[in-house]
Scaffold this active site. Structure first.
Site, PDB file in Angstrom:
ATOM      1  N   TYR A 199     -17.977 -21.200  82.431  1.00 36.52           N
ATOM      2  CA  TYR A 199     -18.993 -22.525  82.602  1.00 36.52           C
ATOM      3  C   TYR A 199     -18.364 -23.495  83.203  1.00 36.52           C
ATOM      4  CZ  TYR A 199     -21.493 -21.051  78.042  1.00 36.52           C
ATOM      5  OH  TYR A 199     -22.373 -20.339  77.155  1.00 36.52           O
ATOM      6  N   GLU A 233     -19.248 -25.498  72.213  1.00 40.34           N
ATOM      7  CA  GLU A 233     -18.371 -26.524  71.584  1.00 40.34           C
ATOM      8  C   GLU A 233     -17.714 -27.486  72.447  1.00 40.34           C
ATOM      9  OE1 GLU A 233     -20.294 -23.238  70.185  1.00 40.34           O
ATOM     10  OE2 GLU A 233     -18.217 -22.415  71.102  1.00 40.34           O
ATOM     11  N   ASN A 274     -28.469 -22.753  79.425  1.00 39.84           N
ATOM     12  CA  ASN A 274     -27.784 -21.711  78.474  1.00 39.84           C
ATOM     13  C   ASN A 274     -28.268 -22.009  77.027  1.00 39.84           C
ATOM     14  OD1 ASN A 274     -25.499 -19.944  77.671  1.00 39.84           O
ATOM     15  ND2 ASN A 274     -24.543 -21.592  76.585  1.00 39.84           N
ATOM     16  N   GLU A 275     -28.762 -21.042  76.457  1.00 40.75           N
ATOM     17  CA  GLU A 275     -29.287 -20.967  75.194  1.00 40.75           C
ATOM     18  C   GLU A 275     -30.396 -21.870  75.139  1.00 40.75           C
ATOM     19  OE1 GLU A 275     -25.564 -21.714  72.739  1.00 40.75           O
ATOM     20  OE2 GLU A 275     -25.365 -19.524  72.465  1.00 40.75           O
ATOM     21  N   GLU A 285     -23.401 -13.099  76.125  1.00 45.72           N
ATOM     22  CA  GLU A 285     -22.482 -13.519  75.376  1.00 45.72           C
ATOM     23  C   GLU A 285     -22.671 -12.724  74.194  1.00 45.72           C
ATOM     24  OE1 GLU A 285     -22.123 -17.616  73.896  1.00 45.72           O
ATOM     25  OE2 GLU A 285     -22.752 -18.208  75.813  1.00 45.72           O
TER      26      GLU A 285
END
Ligand SMILES: *[C@@H]1O[C@H](CO)[C@@H](O)[C@H](O)[C@H]1NC(C)=O
Ligand SMILES: *[C@@H]1O[C@H](CO)[C@@H](O)[C@H](O)[C@H]1NC(C)=O
Ligand SMILES: *[C@@H]1O[C@H](CO)[C@@H](O)[C@H](O)[C@H]1NC(C)=O
Length: 979
Positions: A86, A132, A189-190, A288
């Site tokens: 990332y 996170e 992402n997501e 992932e």
């Protein structure tokens, strides 16, 4: 030297690192478009199919760029061909419009390290990354953007433009089409969860963040990572569709509380079916997949996460993915890292070790590292898998034991089959005996045919093969798993392994005789040109010779010690993509072999040793006659420096509560409006620190008021995210603290006031430990905008307060471009820059943090430590705090090493007490500045002191790693306007 002989490892001339040079292409000719291609089965690079076996690695969690190559070599040694990374927007655009990606934030150094190690890269620039981090990667100033984050709101989109164009230009230059390592780019992402005002995905938004990299010159395929595997943005879905659909999965979630938490029925058998449903024309891509777990405050800690995600997990859960014909797999994460410098998000503490196969401190002693290496190395030499598809998966077609589930994968062209077996109840601890019926080119064969039966021992999974090509020979079948095989000019080497004591059988199509060269005998039979052999796995290895084929039969623990470094090649496959039979050597060497090259007749290995080790070359081209290794056999030594006994200098760190303190340079809290709709503002002015550009670390508020005389209580709400704390003073009288717990993100506390006199002026001082911004997983909620600071108050019956705020000195005009926008917070010594080396401490009082401070407040301590650790060793070094016995006194510590914030230690919130400091940040041979803030949240005259602090070294490993240079760590210079 005769190959196959055991060499006791001795020091020889040091070997240079095998590096791969890439000739830059003429930029005038523009990027090649067709280097990375794909079909329904798999990706191809330069026309060669491969299984993209990747590990997630966060360079930004390792702010010592020379450690990237060290770690990449460990990843390469696993047999992986790719690293996914990332880019953290919030660390490179701390001030809107000011893109700064130099030094430790320079992703060009990531490209360089990957190129040297021979790894491809998958770039994931976001703009939202989650992972996170504070705000999920969104910079703090996004709190002031009115539009909904991660939507088509024009102000949000506009805010992404500068970052996306700058970062994507850098990535574009490093694409494989330009001679660089980048093969894929993931958009967003997501982008999968919608709530509140947003009821579903917005193709327009997704298209925007796809168009950004395209506009910057990205030509490689663009992928996605759908957190729910619902097919969002898959090819064919219209606006926002990506080239290759991907998803992520975390089967046992986060927390690491329950080591045996393999919930019956929870292993997903439908990945392949889902893949065919959502994206049948692209390779099955998992962006992932759980290979570790993040751990939060008061969780049992990362040693438990490592156990929950151990080698058994890797065997059963990863092999279930191969049964689903996954052709691009990114394990999250291959390596741990550190939430240094306030980059984390509130729920997790400083360590981001994850229990990963490469630990936060760089060690690779976990059995999961070794197990995953067995798997990745197998796929590197198994091209049949790259176009294999699932044929059948059940409990009846292949075994006589219905407790077992077998999935057959078949490659039509080569007729090769893989049979992935596990217990149908994947969590079963049963020891199950079985026979297997294989569907081979010579008809169906039930194995073992000579003797015994096969065993699946507890939670385990295996890959059996049939019609598997090994050089110019065919393995009709093998029940033992394949580690690797290599064809050399004079022989072919095949390495098979099995679990301890298991019976296995293999058959080779060959008319040659079998000779047992070493080890326990095997049963064998030859008929119809097929050589069948049957053995029991033993720690004594067996070596067989069948014609020019040498077969090694190992037990799994021995197989762990084998490495297969690729030899550098000038042709294609610089990154080891010439799968199938890349030129490589096979070495048994214990801890780590980083790289190999041949010069003349000498095989040069770069390797690490954590014990005295015998090095044995199992296979190498016949021109190799001699072996050279970089260093000497390992010793084990422990070193420990008691930092608590060093001479420390102390300075008060909370002058703000002194009567003569001047806050005229602080920022006035005067905004009447905010774009932030996450919470309702019920104060006369907007108090949120982010409105004023303060986003990171400790926050301070000063509130001036003229008393009416009737004020007996102050009700004040402070917000700092999970585990935050705050303390409040009236003038220099301590009112109390919120001590923090695992979940509370914002807290209203009513404090009793000492009697105040009407007409007199008073000041309230508030110190808040801000643990970062919330992430923004659900689009439509804007949880990232959850404010920090003082967020509400009521003084007496409504006495007015004039507030001022400060955080890090300069706010978004942060002072330290080298350590980035989040490293320093708002405490007085940080605003002065004293956490950096060489603060003006000569006339400060001598006092150690083990002496501490009396009563509530904030103290600053600094010392210097000289180290002289030997060269040629990899030595993990930690700062270790002792945790008081229960119940602990309440205090909070920030740790700085050479100016870098490398830990937040809370006495009352576990579990972390040991903080790894990477080489490069820590000067292993010279002076180091250690600084601490120590915040006592205890009232009265309680003395609060560290129970102990020491610098501890882990097990030294004799290393062939690249030299780690010191990271630029500027020292203190006077900050003229600091207050
Ligand atoms: C509110 O948002 C708009 C558009 O994003 C911006 O121009 C304006 O400055 C913001 N106002 C505040 C008070 O932050
Ligand atoms: C050395 O590394 C191996 C794994 O390669 C590990 O099993 C062993 O415990 C390590 N030894 C020491 C002394 O750390
Ligand atoms: C450090 O101090 C402690 C107590 O103050 C003492 O027990 C210990 O021996 C000292 N260590 C060293 C290395 O001097």
């Amino acid at each position: 030297m005769r190959l196959g002989t055991v060499l006791h490892f001795i020091a020889l001339a040091s070997a240079a690192l095998a590096s791969f040079t890439i000739s830059p292409r003429d930029p005038e000719s523009g990027p090649l478009q067709d280097v990375v291609t794909y079909d329904a089965d798999s990706f191809s690079i330069n026309g060669e199919r491969l299984f993209i076996f990747s590990g997630e690695y966060a360079p930004f969690r390792h702010p010592s760029p020379d450690t990237w190559l060290d770690d990449f070599q460990k990843i390469k040694a696993l047999g992986f061909n790719t690293v996914s990374f990332y880019v953290p927007w919030f660390l490179v655009e701390g001030k809107p419009g000011d893109f700064n990606a130099e030094g430790v934030f320079d992703i060009r150094s990531v490209f360089e390290a990957a190129t040297k190690a021979g790894l491809y890269l998958i770039a994931r620039p976001g703009p939202y990354i989650h992972t996170e981090t504070s705000g999920g990667g969104l910079p703090g100033w996004m709190q002031r953007v009115k539009g909904l984050l991660r939507t088509s709101a024009p102000d949000y989109l506009a805010a992404t433009n500068n970052y996306m164009s700058r970062v994507c230009e850098l990535i574009a230059e490093a694409q494989i089409t330009n001679g660089g390592p980048v093969i894929l780019v993931q958009a967003e992402n997501e982008y999968s969860e919608f709530d509140g005002e947003v009821t579903g995905p917005d193709g327009g938004y997704m298209q925007y963040v796809i168009d950004q990299p395209r506009a910057a010159g990205i030509v490689v395929p663009i992928t996605s990572n759908d957190a729910h595997n619902n097919g969002l943005n898959a090819p064919g879905t219209g606006a926002g569709e990506v080239d290759v659909y991907g998803y992520d999965q975390y089967p046992i979630g986060v927390g690491c509380w329950n080591l045996d938490d393999w919930v019956p029925g929870q292993l997903n058998d439908s990945y392949w079916a889902t893949h065919l449903r959502f994206s049948p024309n692209t390779p099955h891509l998992i962006a992932e997949f759980q290979a570790g777990t993040a751990s939060g405050w008061n969780d049992p800690g990362y040693s438990y996460c490592a156990q929950a995600n151990d080698e058994v997990f890797a065997r059963v859960i990863f092999k279930n993915l191969y049964a689903s014909a996954v052709k691009s797999l990114n394990l999250y994460s291959v390596a741990g890292g550190t939430n240094w410098g306030n980059l984390g998000y509130p729920d997790f503490y400083t360590s981001y070790d994850l229990g990963a196969m490469i630990a936060e401190d760089g060690t690779i002693t976990s059995e999961k590292y070794a197990e995953t290496k067995l798997q990745a190395q197998f796929f590197k030499v198994s091209p049949a898998y790259y176009s294999a598809r699932q044929v059948k998966a059940d409990t009846t077609s292949f075994t006589n034991n219905s407790a077992l589930r077998v999935t057959q994968l078949l490659d039509q062209d080569s007729e090769t089959s893989l049979y992935v077996i596990r217990h149908d109840a994947y969590e079963s601890r049963a020891v199950s005996q079985y026979h297997l019926e294989l569907h081979t080119s010579r008809g169906n064969i039930v194995v073992p045919s000579l003797d015994g039966s096969l065993t699946l021992n507890g939670p385990d999974s295996k890959i059996h093969v049939s019609d598997y090509q090994v050089g110019n020979k065919k393995l009709l079948y093998s029940t033992a798993e394949i580690l690797t095989w290599k064809k050399y000019d004079d022989k072919t080497v095949l390495i098979l392994y099995g679990g301890p004591g298991e019976t296995h059988e293999a058959a080779i199509i060959s008319k040659s005789k079998l000779r047992v060269i070493a080890g326990p005998n095997v049963l064998s039979r030859s008929s119809d040109g097929v050589f069948v052999f049957n053995w029991k796995t033993s720690t004594d290895r067996t070596v067989l010779q069948i014609g020019d084929l040498q077969v090694y039969l190992l037990d799994r623990n021995s197989a762990y010690q084998y490495f297969i470094p690729l030899l550098p090649t000038k042709s294609r496959g610089e990154y080891g993509s010439s799968e199938g039979n890349p030129e490589a050597v096979i070495v048994k060497a214990g801890y780590l072999v980083r790289s190999a090259r041949i010069s003349g007749s000498v095989l040069q290995l770069t390797a690490d040793f954590n014990a005295t080790t015998e090095v044995e070359v199992i296979g190498a081209p016949p021109r190799v006659k001699k072996l050279a290794i970089n260093g000497q056999a390992a010793r084990t030594t422990k070193t420990k420096a008691d930092v608590g006994n060093a001479t420390w200098k102390h300075h008060n760190a909370l002058p703000e509560i002194q009567p003569d303190y001047d806050d005229s340079k602080w920022t006035k809290v005067d905004r009447l409006e905010t774009n932030n709709t996450f919470v309702t503002v019920d104060t006369p002015t907007v108090l949120f620190a982010g409105e004023y550009g303060y986003h990171t670390g400790y926050l301070l508020y000063r509130g001036h008021f003229t008393a009416k005389g009737d004020e007996t209580k102050l009700n004040i709400t402070t917000s700092g995210g999970a585990a935050f704390g705050s303390s409040v003073w009236l003038n220099d009288t301590y009112l109390g603290s919120w001590h923090g717990d695992v979940w509370t993100r914002s807290r209203a506390v009513v404090y009793d006031l000492p009697s105040v006199e009407a007409g007199k002026s008073y000041v309230i001082t508030v110190l808040i430990d801000n643990n970062g911004y919330e992430m923004n997983f659900a689009v439509g909620v804007d949880s990232m905008k959850s404010p920090r600071g003082v967020t509400g108050f009521l003084l007496g019956n409504g006495t007015n307060i004039d507030w001022k705020v400060t955080g890090n000195f300069g706010g978004e005009d942060y002072q330290d471009p080298v350590r980035g926008p989040r490293n320093e917070g708002g405490s007085f010594p940080e605003r002065q820059g004293w956490h950096q080396p060489n603060p003006p401490s000569s006339d400060w009082e001598d006092r150690a943090p083990t002496t501490g401070l009396t009563g509530p407040g904030l103290s600053f301590f600094t010392t210097n430590i000289d180290l002289d650790l030997p060269r040629g060793w990899s030595i993990p070094v930690y700062v270790k705090f002792n945790r008081d016995t229960t119940p602990p006194l309440k205090y909070r510590v920030q740790l700085f090493v050479n100016g870098w914030q490398f830990g937040k230690f809370n006495s009352n919130l576990g579990p972390q007490t040991t903080f790894p400091i990477p080489e490069g940040i820590l000067n292993y041979r010279g002076k180091n500045a250690i600084a601490l803030t120590l915040w006592s949240l205890e009232g009265g005259n309680t003395r609060v002191a560290l129970d102990g602090i020491s610098l501890v070294a882990g097990t030294p490993v004799r290393t062939g790693k690249p030299e780690v240079r010191l990271v630029d760590s500027p020292g203190w210079t006077e900050r003229g306007n600091a207050y």
